[in-house]
Design an enzyme around this catalytic site. Structure first.
Site, mmCIF file in Angstrom:
data_model
loop_
_atom_site.group_PDB
_atom_site.id
_atom_site.type_symbol
_atom_site.label_atom_id
_atom_site.label_comp_id
_atom_site.label_asym_id
_atom_site.label_seq_id
_atom_site.Cartn_x
_atom_site.Cartn_y
_atom_site.Cartn_z
ATOM 1 N N MET A 69 -4.301 24.139 -17.166
ATOM 2 C CA MET A 69 -4.589 23.071 -18.140
ATOM 3 C C MET A 69 -3.414 22.098 -18.208
ATOM 4 O O MET A 69 -2.946 21.677 -17.177
ATOM 5 C CB MET A 69 -4.899 23.679 -19.517
ATOM 6 C CG MET A 69 -6.162 24.497 -19.511
ATOM 7 S SD MET A 69 -7.656 23.507 -19.497
ATOM 8 C CE MET A 69 -7.880 23.196 -21.235
ATOM 9 N N CYS A 70 -2.943 21.741 -19.369
ATOM 10 C CA CYS A 70 -1.993 20.658 -19.619
ATOM 11 C C CYS A 70 -2.765 19.333 -19.661
ATOM 12 O O CYS A 70 -3.779 19.177 -19.001
ATOM 13 C CB CYS A 70 -0.879 20.504 -18.591
ATOM 14 S SG CYS A 70 0.305 21.841 -18.590
#
Lengths: 301, 231
Positions: free
Chosen positions: A1-2
């Site tokens: 993610m991020c």
């Protein structure tokens, strides 16, 4: 993610940069609850550099700020010292040896880290949500022309201020990056750089992107060329944004493993992990598209 | 016609409103200000028309069976993933993995499609007016994939029986992908289908057809070289 975001105002007049980048980041808070940060390019300081120093990760920040202030009183041509929460900030005259000043500061206290140096670049990051970043540092009040933002979901290294993004390329003023993905030949690259005496401040694989781009720019490459070379030299998955004093650019990895969408209007360029970040911060009619595999774009001022 | 305005409400509330409208027998629903939210209109099984006036985020119109869904903006990753039947029309562009693993129905993208368009489709039709990105059509088992513009690298890699058609240039063919001339039936089908969805598109006879070379369908150790290349 991020989650990563980038915003570039085409007008030369400083825009409500902090408000826009923060608005985009808020929409990506759920992609990265561990930490949030911004790299903002504001007004220049008559040739001086702004230095932002991390004082520590929590304990006795005021004492540490006093320690740094005392050190700077004895230094030539350093002014405008201030401190807020985990950061101290001051200006240093443009003719100072910044590498020496930075390493003198970092040897004062083991917690000290020069987080950014630039004519215009200021990096503000910490653990927690974009909301917390705003509460502590009033990011939305900062004006400027372009900037980056990041929300982090840590998958490979510790969660603290130093391991948060954006990363400044230590020793290279006004160069900042944000990265979503994994650099799978990180350890190999890290060993190679360390053998040449380059210091790594964290165990976050994204840090190597900043070091790599600084190396390419030092060799004389333009930002576009440096990002294109990244496709050859860095393995893994990455959607990556980079910004210099006058440019914003991105690169998407050779397998298109990580999302990145972009839009360009007469007034601005906005790039983000998800379209929701652009739509929720920037009203108006415009179309958004996903970046293609291996796509590199740079917008110069 | 039911109108739903998203405003600052949560995705869950918006989808619940769509369900309520369906339960009340509505057959035409317009959803305003979707704001590129994820997971809108997933799992709709009724023959209803839904129009999202704006952009949608990830997984819009996934797992549907029967509805006709229009998106006036662009769509994020996983558009119409695994749909069984129905129609999904995007006026803008789509993100990665549009129409992945569909079994039937039609997915229409008026702009460009990003990477992994129509991978592993098991039926249905995917139509793109613009260009498509990397690895489109990978492991397609049945159905048709039509790209009026250019196709990206590794196009139609490891196909089974999906027929792929490209109106522009193909940047690079995937493993075991073979270009052949479209049949008169293909051309007639392309002309009638494109006339319906993209009136300005190239004529059917201008398309290249890409199908499986069938070299990867059965393992034969005498063809070890082919496999080495493919893997």
């Amino acid at each position: 993610m991020c989650g990563i975001v980038g915003f570039f105002a085409k007008s030369r007049e400083p825009a409500e940069l902090g408000r826009t980048v923060l608005g985009m980041l808020r929409a990506l808070g759920c992609r990265g609850p561990d930490s949030a940060g911004v790299a903002l390019f504001g007004a220049p300081h008559d040739g001086s550099f702004a230095l932002r120093v991390k004082l520590g990760e929590g304990a006795d920040l005021e004492g540490k700020a006093r320690k740094l202030a005392r050190f700077l009183e004895a230094e030539q041509r350093c002014s405008h010292f201030s401190s807020t929460a985990a950061y101290a900030r001051f200006l240093a005259a443009g003719d100072r040896d910044l590498d020496r000043l930075a390493s003198a500061i970092e040897s004062l206290d083991r917690d000290f880290e020069v987080v950014s140096i630039g004519h215009r670049l200021e990096i503000i990051k910490q653990t927690g949500s974009p909301e917390n970043l705003e509460k502590t540092y009033c990011v939305s009040e900062i004006r400027g022309t372009h900037g980056l933002g990041h929300t982090r979901l840590s998958t490979e290294s510790r969660v603290d201020l130093s391991h948060s993004q954006p990363f400044w390329s230590h020793g290279f003023p006004d160069l900042a990056i944000v990265h979503n993905g994994h650099i799978t030949n990180y350890h190999q690259l890290r060993r190679r750089y360390q053998q040449r005496g380059i210091r790594f401040y964290t165990e976050n694989d994204s840090e190597v992107v900043a070091i790599y781009l600084a190396e390419q720019l030092r060799k004389g490459a333009g930002l576009h060329q440096a990002l294109e070379r990244m496709l050859h030299d860095l393995d893994g998955s990455y959607s990556c944004l980079a910004a210099t004093e006058h440019q914003l650019g991105f690169v998407k990895d050779p397998f298109a493993l990580k999302p990145l969408v972009m839009t360009e209007t007469d007034d601005f360029v906005a790039v983000a992990t998800e379209e929701i970040a652009i739509r929720s911060a920037l009203p108006g009619t415009y179309s958004v598209r996903e970046a293609q595999v291996k796509e590199v774009r740079v917008w110069p001022r | 016609m039911a109108e739903i305005t998203c405003g600052s409400r949560s995705t869950r509330e918006i989808n619940a409103d769509i369900r309520k409208a369906l339960a009340a027998g509505e057959r035409e629903i317009i959803v305003r200000e979707p704001g590129a939210r994820h997971n809108l209109g997933v799992g709709i099984l009724e023959p209803v028309r839904i129009r999202f006036a704006g952009s949608v985020g990830y997984y819009c119109a996934g797992l549907i069976d029967g509805p006709s869904i229009e998106i006036t903006g662009s769509a994020g990753w996983g558009l119409a993933e695994s749909m069984m039947s129905g129609e999904v029309v995007v006026r803008g562009s789509s993100g990665n993995g549009a129409a992945a693993a569909i079994r039937g129905g039609t997915v229409v993208i008026h702009g460009d499609a990003a990477a992994r368009l129509g991978v592993s489709i098991k039926g249905g039709t995917v139509l793109v007016a613009g260009s498509c990105g990397y690895m489109a059509g990978f492991m397609g088992q049945k159905g048709r994939l039509v790209v009026c513009g250019d196709a990206g690298d590794a196009f139609a890699d490891s196909l089974y029986e999906t027929a792929c058609f490209v109106g522009g240039r193909i940047q690079g063919l995937g493993t075991d992908a073979v270009v052949e001339a479209p049949t008169p039936e293909d051309i007639a089908w392309l002309d009638s289908t494109l006339a319906e969805y993209f009136p300005g598109a190239p004529r059917g006879k201008q398309f290249q057809k890409v199908v499986a070379g069938r070299k990867l369908w059965n393992f034969d150790k005498r063809e070890w070289k082919v496999w080495q290349e493919a893997l």
